[in-house]
Design a protein around this motif. Structure first.
Motif, PDB file in Angstrom:
ATOM      1  N   PHE A  10      51.965  41.901  37.059  1.00  9.68           N
ATOM      2  CA  PHE A  10      53.031  41.035  36.598  1.00  9.68           C
ATOM      3  C   PHE A  10      54.357  41.760  36.774  1.00  9.68           C
ATOM      4  CE2 PHE A  10      51.677  43.363  32.857  1.00  9.68           C
ATOM      5  CZ  PHE A  10      52.833  43.620  32.138  1.00  9.68           C
ATOM      6  N   GLU A  11      55.447  41.008  36.709  1.00 13.12           N
ATOM      7  CA  GLU A  11      56.771  41.575  36.946  1.00 13.12           C
ATOM      8  C   GLU A  11      57.672  41.332  35.730  1.00 13.12           C
ATOM      9  OE1 GLU A  11      58.105  39.738  40.549  1.00 13.12           O
ATOM     10  OE2 GLU A  11      57.083  41.215  41.795  1.00 13.12           O
ATOM     11  N   TYR A  61      60.637  45.401  37.477  1.00 13.04           N
ATOM     12  CA  TYR A  61      59.518  46.319  37.270  1.00 13.04           C
ATOM     13  C   TYR A  61      58.225  45.562  37.540  1.00 13.04           C
ATOM     14  CZ  TYR A  61      62.959  49.256  34.973  1.00 13.04           C
ATOM     15  OH  TYR A  61      64.059  50.024  34.694  1.00 13.04           O
ATOM     16  N   ARG A  62      57.365  46.160  38.357  1.00  9.42           N
ATOM     17  CA  ARG A  62      56.071  45.564  38.691  1.00  9.42           C
ATOM     18  C   ARG A  62      54.978  46.413  38.055  1.00  9.42           C
ATOM     19  NH1 ARG A  62      59.295  45.156  43.013  1.00  9.42           N
ATOM     20  NH2 ARG A  62      59.680  43.063  43.814  1.00  9.42           N
ATOM     21  N   LEU A  63      54.151  45.755  37.283  1.00  7.19           N
ATOM     22  CA  LEU A  63      53.050  46.444  36.602  1.00  7.19           C
ATOM     23  C   LEU A  63      51.724  45.853  37.066  1.00  7.19           C
ATOM     24  CD1 LEU A  63      54.697  46.338  33.086  1.00  7.19           C
ATOM     25  CD2 LEU A  63      54.575  48.326  34.569  1.00  7.19           C
ATOM     26  N   ARG A  64      50.750  46.718  37.224  1.00  6.72           N
ATOM     27  CA  ARG A  64      49.428  46.269  37.644  1.00  6.72           C
ATOM     28  C   ARG A  64      48.442  46.474  36.506  1.00  6.72           C
ATOM     29  NH1 ARG A  64      49.067  49.446  43.318  1.00  6.72           N
ATOM     30  NH2 ARG A  64      51.076  48.754  44.066  1.00  6.72           N
ATOM     31  N   CYS A  65      47.571  45.512  36.388  1.00  7.58           N
ATOM     32  CA  CYS A  65      46.528  45.586  35.368  1.00  7.58           C
ATOM     33  C   CYS A  65      45.167  45.478  36.042  1.00  7.58           C
ATOM     34  CB  CYS A  65      46.690  44.452  34.356  1.00  7.58           C
ATOM     35  SG  CYS A  65      48.238  44.518  33.463  1.00  7.58           S
ATOM     36  N   ASP A  66      44.157  46.015  35.370  1.00 13.06           N
ATOM     37  CA  ASP A  66      42.804  45.978  35.927  1.00 13.06           C
ATOM     38  C   ASP A  66      42.188  44.589  35.826  1.00 13.06           C
ATOM     39  OD1 ASP A  66      42.906  48.664  36.569  1.00 13.06           O
ATOM     40  OD2 ASP A  66      42.116  49.280  34.613  1.00 13.06           O
ATOM     41  N   SER A  67      42.617  43.802  34.838  1.00 10.36           N
ATOM     42  CA  SER A  67      42.026  42.477  34.662  1.00 10.36           C
ATOM     43  C   SER A  67      43.082  41.504  34.130  1.00 10.36           C
ATOM     44  CB  SER A  67      40.855  42.555  33.676  1.00 10.36           C
ATOM     45  OG  SER A  67      41.342  42.898  32.393  1.00 10.36           O
ATOM     46  N   GLU A 115      42.672  39.769  31.479  1.00  8.01           N
ATOM     47  CA  GLU A 115      42.696  39.993  30.033  1.00  8.01           C
ATOM     48  C   GLU A 115      43.674  41.114  29.677  1.00  8.01           C
ATOM     49  OE1 GLU A 115      39.604  41.916  26.984  1.00  8.01           O
ATOM     50  OE2 GLU A 115      38.838  40.098  27.974  1.00  8.01           O
ATOM     51  N   ASP A 116      43.632  42.176  30.444  1.00  3.70           N
ATOM     52  CA  ASP A 116      44.559  43.293  30.250  1.00  3.70           C
ATOM     53  C   ASP A 116      46.007  42.848  30.460  1.00  3.70           C
ATOM     54  OD1 ASP A 116      44.298  45.873  29.410  1.00  3.70           O
ATOM     55  OD2 ASP A 116      44.298  46.755  31.425  1.00  3.70           O
ATOM     56  N   CYS A 117      46.221  42.039  31.482  1.00  2.37           N
ATOM     57  CA  CYS A 117      47.548  41.524  31.788  1.00  2.37           C
ATOM     58  C   CYS A 117      48.061  40.659  30.641  1.00  2.37           C
ATOM     59  CB  CYS A 117      47.487  40.721  33.079  1.00  2.37           C
ATOM     60  SG  CYS A 117      49.082  40.059  33.577  1.00  2.37           S
ATOM     61  N   GLU A 152      52.022  41.685  24.003  1.00  2.08           N
ATOM     62  CA  GLU A 152      52.651  42.802  23.285  1.00  2.08           C
ATOM     63  C   GLU A 152      54.137  42.911  23.623  1.00  2.08           C
ATOM     64  OE1 GLU A 152      51.650  44.846  20.795  1.00  2.08           O
ATOM     65  OE2 GLU A 152      49.902  43.547  20.767  1.00  2.08           O
ATOM     66  N   LEU A 153      54.452  42.728  24.904  1.00  2.00           N
ATOM     67  CA  LEU A 153      55.868  42.765  25.302  1.00  2.00           C
ATOM     68  C   LEU A 153      56.649  41.618  24.663  1.00  2.00           C
ATOM     69  CD1 LEU A 153      55.523  43.760  29.062  1.00  2.00           C
ATOM     70  CD2 LEU A 153      56.525  45.139  27.229  1.00  2.00           C
TER      71      LEU A 153
END
Length: 113
Positions: A1-2, A16-22, A24-26, A32-33
């Protein structure tokens, strides 16, 4: 997600680009953000409300210490003193018009002070 920041903000429009494993994690990260963002907005609003209250206190203090207000208060004290002298010297009977007038003036001064 960005995550996109504002161009006029502290981070100058950076992305900012963030990668998650799943997924659900995303979703957990996004939730939380979002909570953190909303808490920050609430803190800013509370701080601004306190700032406004602080300004009102400063304005009230400034008004109270002004020459005009000090003169007005001194005049009211003097008028109350004169009314007390008139009451003591005249000593109207209880229930009379004079007594009721002095009592009304006394209540008015009490309310003003």
């Amino acid at each position: 997600f960005e995550i996109y920041t504002r161009h006029d903000g502290m981070l100058n429009g950076r992305t900012y680009r963030l990668r998650c494993d799943s997924d659900e994690d995303c979703n957990r990260w996004v939730n939380e953000l979002r909570k953190t963002f909303l808490a920050s907005v609430a803190d800013i609003q509370k701080s601004q409300a306190q700032h406004t209250c602080g300004n009102l206190k400063k304005q009230a203090r400034s008004l109270y210490h002004s020459t005009y207000m000090q003169s007005l208060i001194a005049f009211l004290i003097l008028c109350n003193f004169v009314t007390s002298i008139i009451d003591a010297e005249w000593n109207p009977e209880q229930g009379s018009t004079g007594f009721k007038t002095i009592e009304a003036i006394d209540i008015a001064f009490t309310a003003l002070f």
